[in-house]
Design an enzyme around this catalytic site. Structure first.
Site, short mmCIF file in Angstrom:
data_model
loop_
_atom_site.label_atom_id
_atom_site.label_comp_id
_atom_site.label_asym_id
_atom_site.label_seq_id
_atom_site.Cartn_x
_atom_site.Cartn_y
_atom_site.Cartn_z
N TYR A 33 31.47 79.86 61.74
CA TYR A 33 32.81 80.13 61.24
C TYR A 33 32.76 81.18 60.15
O TYR A 33 31.69 81.54 59.64
CB TYR A 33 33.49 78.85 60.74
CG TYR A 33 33.05 78.36 59.39
CD1 TYR A 33 31.80 77.79 59.21
CD2 TYR A 33 33.89 78.48 58.28
CE1 TYR A 33 31.40 77.33 57.96
CE2 TYR A 33 33.49 78.02 57.03
CZ TYR A 33 32.25 77.44 56.88
OH TYR A 33 31.86 77.00 55.65
N ARG A 52 28.91 89.39 58.35
CA ARG A 52 28.17 88.12 58.25
C ARG A 52 28.42 87.26 59.48
O ARG A 52 27.50 86.59 59.97
CB ARG A 52 28.57 87.37 56.98
CG ARG A 52 27.77 86.10 56.78
CD ARG A 52 28.07 85.43 55.46
NE ARG A 52 29.45 84.97 55.38
CZ ARG A 52 30.01 84.47 54.28
NH1 ARG A 52 29.31 84.39 53.15
NH2 ARG A 52 31.26 84.06 54.28
N ARG A 100 28.30 67.84 78.61
CA ARG A 100 27.40 67.65 77.46
C ARG A 100 25.93 67.64 77.88
O ARG A 100 25.50 66.81 78.69
CB ARG A 100 27.73 66.33 76.75
CG ARG A 100 26.90 66.13 75.47
CD ARG A 100 27.29 64.86 74.73
NE ARG A 100 26.57 64.75 73.46
CZ ARG A 100 25.35 64.24 73.32
NH1 ARG A 100 24.72 63.76 74.39
NH2 ARG A 100 24.78 64.18 72.14
N LYS A 148 26.17 80.68 58.79
CA LYS A 148 27.44 80.01 58.44
C LYS A 148 27.86 79.09 59.59
O LYS A 148 28.80 79.36 60.34
CB LYS A 148 28.53 81.02 58.08
CG LYS A 148 29.64 80.41 57.23
CD LYS A 148 30.43 81.46 56.50
CE LYS A 148 31.67 80.92 55.81
NZ LYS A 148 31.42 79.91 54.78
N GLU A 180 23.33 75.97 45.72
CA GLU A 180 24.65 76.59 45.68
C GLU A 180 25.70 75.49 45.63
O GLU A 180 25.38 74.32 45.63
CB GLU A 180 24.86 77.51 46.90
CG GLU A 180 24.74 76.79 48.23
CD GLU A 180 24.79 77.73 49.43
OE1 GLU A 180 25.48 78.76 49.38
OE2 GLU A 180 24.12 77.42 50.44
N LEU A 205 23.71 80.39 51.59
CA LEU A 205 24.55 81.32 52.34
C LEU A 205 24.67 82.64 51.55
O LEU A 205 24.90 82.59 50.34
CB LEU A 205 25.94 80.72 52.54
CG LEU A 205 26.87 81.55 53.44
CD1 LEU A 205 26.50 81.34 54.91
CD2 LEU A 205 28.32 81.20 53.21
N1 PDD Z 1 32.72 78.75 51.96
N2 PDD Z 1 28.03 78.90 49.96
C1 PDD Z 1 28.56 78.07 50.86
C2 PDD Z 1 27.78 76.88 51.30
C3 PDD Z 1 29.85 78.32 51.39
O1 PDD Z 1 30.39 77.50 52.30
C4 PDD Z 1 30.58 79.46 50.93
C5 PDD Z 1 31.95 79.80 51.46
C6 PDD Z 1 29.98 80.29 49.97
C7 PDD Z 1 30.67 81.51 49.43
O2 PDD Z 1 30.74 82.53 50.39
P1 PDD Z 1 31.89 83.63 50.35
O3 PDD Z 1 31.87 84.21 49.00
O4 PDD Z 1 31.48 84.56 51.39
O5 PDD Z 1 33.19 82.92 50.66
C8 PDD Z 1 28.70 79.99 49.51
C9 PDD Z 1 34.00 79.04 52.59
C10 PDD Z 1 34.99 79.72 51.71
C11 PDD Z 1 34.53 77.76 53.19
O6 PDD Z 1 33.72 77.02 53.73
O7 PDD Z 1 35.74 77.51 53.16
#
Ligand code: PDD
Length: 282
Positions: A33, A52, A100, A148, A180, A205
């Site tokens: 996603y 990404r 599946r 992601k 993170e 990420l």
């Molecule tokens: N999440 N680390 C993780 C684990 C994340 O899920 C996200 C983003 C980030 C920050 O990435 P970015 O700056 O590219 O949004 C770091 C999104 C916003 C979400 O899951 O809704």
């Protein structure tokens, strides 16, 4: 006006959108996603988000169904159809629908593409004035956090634990160091004004907002140190913040019930949020 979403080539009212139960995203979390922010009706740093998305899809062997122009046209179509001024565009691609079975489905099985928008106060977020509270939790995730993936159970549990504790985000840690946030990148600022964040690796990420903030901080003459930091160092930091497409630059004023930086959003963090907003709305 009814909410319009995108599913496999069609813009539809949300109530009419459906995915078969054999979708591999549903059964195996076998998908990727991406989330881009929308400010003043315009996508923020979207090319980097789409790059990404392309990389994550390649890493798990799903053919990207669209190029950058194709994705952007769909995102803009969705923003326009929902008259979205401020919020998020969510995009998801799964390995498609098949009976599946663990190995990949036959070549040529079309991926499932789902997109929707969410209205949200991104720039005018009152939390940015107060500052966020964070709790620490053990990082229970797999070893390819640079992808992601829609497999977010560890983050769901971490962020629920945060919510139950009255906090806004969970900072995950491993081997004594912060990896993170549950859905954000973690930063601290030292007493002498150095900005510290973990270097890119398979442990986190590669945040798109992280990348922009590092660039803006360097342009503003601030020093950036890409190295791991411990929870203990975070508790002793002058300032702390996290970044994401939805939070932008979010000050942290409390970690595990202990005040950070006097319990107020710090001056460097406020400046970085301002610089990011300037860039995003330019
Ligand atoms: N999440 N680390 C993780 C684990 C994340 O899920 C996200 C983003 C980030 C920050 O990435 P970015 O700056 O590219 O949004 C770091 C999104 C916003 C979400 O899951 O809704």
């Amino acid at each position: 006006m009814s909410r319009i979403v995108y599913v496999n080539g069609r813009f539809l009212p949300y109530a009419e959108a459906a995915i078969p139960i054999m979708d591999r995203g549903f059964l195996f979390a076998d998908g990727i996603y991406e989330v881009s922010a929308v400010l003043n009706g315009r996508l923020v740093d979207n090319a980097a988000h789409l790059a990404r998305l392309d990389r994550s899809l390649r890493e798990i062997g799903i053919t990207n169904p669209f190029d950058q122009e194709g994705w952007t046209a769909l995102e803009e179509g969705l923003v326009a159809r929902n008259s979205l001024k401020e919020g998020l565009v969510y995009m998801q691609v799964t390995r498609g629908v098949h009976e599946r079975d663990f190995p990949f489905p036959p070549a040529g099985t079309p991926p499932t593409v789902v997109m929707f928008t969410q209205e949200k106060s991104v720039a005018a977020n009152p939390l940015a004035e107060r500052g966020a509270k964070v709790i620490s939790v053990e990082d229970l995730r797999w070893k390819r956090r640079d992808i992601k993936s829609v497999a977010l159970l560890a983050q769901v549990l971490a962020k629920q634990q945060a919510a139950a504790a009255g906090a806004n985000e969970a900072w995950m840690h491993e081997d004594g160091f912060v990896t993170e946030g549950g859905s954000s990148t973690a930063f601290i600022i030292t007493e002498d004004g150095r900005i510290v964040t973990r270097p890119l690796s398979t442990a986190i990420l590669p945040g798109i907002t992280r990348q922009a903030v590092i660039r803006l901080a360097a342009e503003a003459g601030l020093t950036i140190e890409e190295r791991p930091f411990s929870l203990d160092e975070a508790l002793r930091a002058a300032e702390a913040f996290f970044t994401s497409a939805s939070a932008l630059v979010m000050p942290v004023v409390e970690i595990d019930g202990q005040r950070v930086g006097g319990g107020q959003p710090g001056p460097h963090t406020r400046r970085l949020r301002g610089l990011y907003l300037e860039m995003a709305t330019a």
